[in-house]
Design a protein around this motif. Structure first.
Motif, mmCIF file in Angstrom:
data_model
loop_
_atom_site.group_PDB
_atom_site.id
_atom_site.type_symbol
_atom_site.label_atom_id
_atom_site.label_comp_id
_atom_site.label_asym_id
_atom_site.label_seq_id
_atom_site.Cartn_x
_atom_site.Cartn_y
_atom_site.Cartn_z
ATOM 1 N N ASP A 1 1.313 6.910 0.022
ATOM 2 C CA ASP A 1 0.294 5.930 -0.592
ATOM 3 C C ASP A 1 0.399 5.879 -2.340
ATOM 4 O O ASP A 1 0.162 6.520 -2.939
ATOM 5 N N HIS B 1 -6.729 -1.018 2.199
ATOM 6 C CA HIS B 1 -6.325 0.261 1.725
ATOM 7 C C HIS B 1 -6.058 0.264 0.118
ATOM 8 O O HIS B 1 -5.511 1.269 -0.169
ATOM 9 N N GLU C 1 -8.947 4.114 0.596
ATOM 10 C CA GLU C 1 -7.974 3.436 -0.510
ATOM 11 C C GLU C 1 -7.021 4.645 -1.123
ATOM 12 O O GLU C 1 -5.833 4.021 -1.410
ATOM 13 N N ASN D 1 0.929 -1.049 -0.043
ATOM 14 C CA ASN D 1 -0.186 -0.008 -0.065
ATOM 15 C C ASN D 1 0.832 1.324 -0.092
ATOM 16 O O ASN D 1 0.493 2.269 -0.325
HETATM 17 CA CA CA Z 1 -3.872 2.811 -0.744
#
Ligand code: CA
Ligand code: ABC
Length: 485
Positions: A180, A215, A167, A120
Motif C-alpha cells: 500500500d 483506498h 486507506e 493505491n
Molecule cells: Ca491505500
C-alpha cells in the motif's frame, strides 16, 4: 476529453488479455489457471469493427503498466492490477508503439480510449516468507518507489468500517500482499501526479477508470484529476450511495456500484426481487452525487463480479438487465462477453476469452439487443437535446415485479417476471407523459402501442421481455431503428 464529452458515449469494457490476439489465433484459455492467455493491444485494434459495429464509441482497457512477473499465490498478473514498474508497459500486451496505435486507431474511428489505472498499490512477490515487513520485498523492483519508506506500514485490511484501515492498511494477504503506497507522503503523491499527467499525454488517453479509489484519502483525488485532465471515474466498491458520494467531488464521478447491487438483486431473485429498490437507489444517487448521476458509469457486469448468466439464464430476464444501463442516467458500460452470452461466475471464471466466441454476431440475440439499445440511445440523444441532462424518473407500479422508467423520449418498461410469467405496466394520465394522440414504438420489437385518449397507458409484457418505448415521431429521422415507422 472532459466528463461532458463522455456523456453521450457508450463504453465496451475489455480485459486486454482475454479479448483478442494480434495474430488472430484462438488458443484455449482456462480461466481457473489464472494465467496469461495471450490477448494484446494489437488484438483489440484488429477487432474494433466488432465493438463499433454494436454501437460502442469508447473502450475501457485493463491496466497497461508492467506488472509483477511470473506466478504468485494468486496466479499471473494477466488482469493488470498488480503494478510493479509504473514507468514501463506490460510487454505481454505489446509495446509503447502498439498502445499508441490502439489510441490512434480508436481516434481514427471517432472512438475514445479509457485506461484503467492503479494508484493505491504495487506488487512484488515476497522474497522471503519467513521474514517480517519491511524485509520481505525486493524494493528495487518497485519502480520508481524503491524503498520501504514509500509504503504504509504493513497491516491487512480487516475492518471495512474503519476508514483509516481501508486507506492505510493493505489489500491482499500474506501470500500476495498489495503493497500500500504511502499516499500521505508528498514524494509519492508528486510521483503519482506527474506519472498520470505523462501517461495521459504519452498515449493520448481520453478517460480514466480509477482503481481502488476508496483506498486512498479523498483529498488526494482533486489534484490527481486535474493532472489527468480527462474524465475520471472512480471504483468505489460499495453498496451505499452516502459512502460513495464524496468521491464525486474529487473525481468526475464513480462507477455506480450502489445501483448495480440493487439491479443485480432485483433481477436475480425471481419475482421476489425488489424492483422498487432500484428506484430508491437511483434517486439517492441523483440527490447525493456531485453532478447527480449524469457522469456515473452504469454497468451490470464487470471483472470482479459474477456474470448475470451465472445466476439467471432466462433470456427475457437477461434482456431486461442488459437494458438497464442504456435507459438509465450516466454512461453505459458493457463488459465484454455479455453480448455473447458468457456465464462465468466469480473471479476468475468471469474472465473468459472472447476469441472463443469467434466474434460471431450472426444469430446472437444479445448482440442484436445491444446494437438496438445503443442505436436507440443515440436516437434519444439526437431527438431530445436535454436527454442527457434529464434525470430518470420512476413511475410507481402496483406490481413489485415491474419497473417503469421515464427519460424522454424513452419510457422503459422492465420486469423480473421471466419468460413464462405475465407482467404488465400502467402509466396513469397524471404522469403527464402523453396526450393520447401519439403512437409509441417499442424499439426492441418495432411493435406499436397507443396511449388512451386521457394519456394513460396500459401495456402487457410479451414473454417477460422488456420494452423501450419511443414516440414514433422521435424515430422519424432515424435510418436504422424501426425504419418502417
Ligand atoms: Ca491505500
Ligand atoms: C485475487 C484472486 C481471487 C481472490 C482474491 C482474494 O484475490 O484472483 O480469486 O478471490 C485484482 C485482480 C483479482 C485479485 C485481486 C487481489 O487483485 O483482478 O483477481 O483477486 O490480488 C479492484 C479491481 C480488481 C483488482 C483490484 C486490485 C481492485 O476492480 O479487479 O483485483 O487492484 C475490494 C476493493 C476493490 C477491488 C476488489 C477486488 O476488492 O475495494 O477496489 N477491485 C467489500 C468491500 C470492498 C471490497 C469487496 C471485495 O468487499 O467493501 O471494498 O472490494 O473484497 C456490498 C457491500 C460492499 C462489499 C460487497 C462485496 O458487497 O456494500 O462493501 O465490498 O454489498
Amino acid at each position: 476529453a472532459s466528463a461532458d464529452d463522455w456523456t453521450n458515449r457508450a463504453i465496451y469494457q475489455v480485459v486486454t488479455d482475454r479479448f483478442a490476439l494480434g495474430n488472430g489465433s484462438s488458443p484455449s484459455c482456462d480461466t481457473s489457471q489464472k494465467t496469461y492467455c495471450g490477448g494484446n493491444w494489437q488484438g483489440i485494434i484488429n477487432n474494433l469493427d466488432y465493438i463499433q459495429g454494436m454501437g460502442f464509441d469508447a473502450i475501457w482497457i485493463s491496466p497497461v503498466v508492467e506488472n509483477v512477473q511470473g506466478t504468485t499465490t494468486e496466479g499471473e498478473a494477466y488482469h493488470g492490477y498488480w503494478p510493479q514498474n509504473i514507468n514501463s508497459l506490460n510487454s505481454n500486451f505489446g509495446s509503447a508503439d502498439d498502445l499508441k496505435s490502439l489510441s490512434s486507431a480508436l481516434h481514427g474511428k471517432g472512438m475514445y480510449l479509457m485506461v484503467d489505472v492503479v494508484v493505491n498499490h504495487v506488487v512484488a512477490n515476497p522474497t522471503n516468507t519467513s521474514s517480517v515487513w519491511p524485509e520481505t520485498f525486493d524494493y528495487s523492483l518497485l519502480q520508481p518507489f524503491g524503498g520501504s519508506n514509500s509504503f504504509h506500514t504493513q497491516c491487512f485490511i480487516d475492518d471495512y468500517n474503519n476508514q483509516t484501515d481501508v486507506e492505510q492498511c493493505w489489500l491482499g494477504d500474506s501470500g500476495l500482499p498489495l503493497l500500500d503506497l504511502d499516499t500521505e507522503n508528498s514524494t509519492v503523491v508528486d510521483t503519482m501526479y506527474s506519472w498520470i499527467k505523462n501517461l495521459v499525454s504519452d498515449y493520448n488517453i481520453d478517460g480514466l477508470r480509477v482503481d481502488t479509489a476508496k483506498h486512498i484519502r479523498q483529498d488526494f483525488w482533486p489534484d490527481f484529476a486535474s493532472n489527468a485532465g480527462v474524465y475520471t471515474v472512480g471504483e468505489i466498491l460499495i453498496g451505499n450511495v452516502t459512502y460513495a458520494a464524496p468521491y464525486t467531488n474529487g473525481l468526475d464521478s464513480v462507477l455506480d456500484y450502489p445501483t448495480y447491487y440493487a439491479v443485480y438483486d432485483a433481477f436475480t431473485n425471481g419475482t421476489s426481487g425488489n424492483m422498487s429498490a432500484i428506484a430508491e437507489m437511483v434517486t439517492q444517487a441523483q440527490d447525493q452525487y456531485n453532478h447527480g448521476t449524469f457522469y456515473v458509469g452504469s454497468f451490470v457486469e464487470n471483472q470482479d463480479n459474477p456474470r448475470i448468466q451465472s445466476t439467471v439464464t432466462d433470456q427475457s430476464i437477461v434482456k431486461n438487465v442488459m437494458t438497464w444501463p442504456f435507459i438509465n442516467d450516466g454512461i453505459p458500460i458493457l463488459y465484454y462477453g455479455q453480448e455473447q452470452g458468457y456465464q462465468g461466475g466469480n473471479d476468475p471464471a468471469n474472465r473468459e476469452a472472447l476469441w472463443l466466441s469467434g466474434f460471431n454476431t450472426e444469430n446472437k440475440p444479445l448482440v442484436t439487443h445491444v446494437k438496438t439499445l445503443n442505436a436507440a440511445r443515440k436516437q434519444a440523444i439526437s431527438y431530445n437535446s436535454s436527454f442527457l441532462t434529464t434525470k430518470a424518473a420512476f413511475i410507481s407500479q402496483s406490481s413489485t415485479s415491474t419497473l417503469a422508467v421515464s427519460k424522454p423520449p424513452f419510457l422503459a418498461l422492465l420486469t423480473n417476471a421471466g419468460t413464462s410469467s405475465s407482467a404488465s405496466w400502467s402509466i396513469p394520465s397524471s404522469a403527464g407523459l402523453y396526450t393520447g394522440s401519439e403512437t409509441l414504438v417499442d424499439v426492441l420489437t418495432c411493435e406499436t402501442v397507443t396511449p388512451s385518449s386521457d394519456g394513460s397507458l396500459s401495456v402487457s409484457a410479451s414473454s417477460g421481455l422488456p420494452k423501450v418505448l419511443m414516440p414514433a415521431e422521435a424515430l422519424s429521422k432515424s435510418g436504422s431503428l424501426c425504419s418502417s415507422q
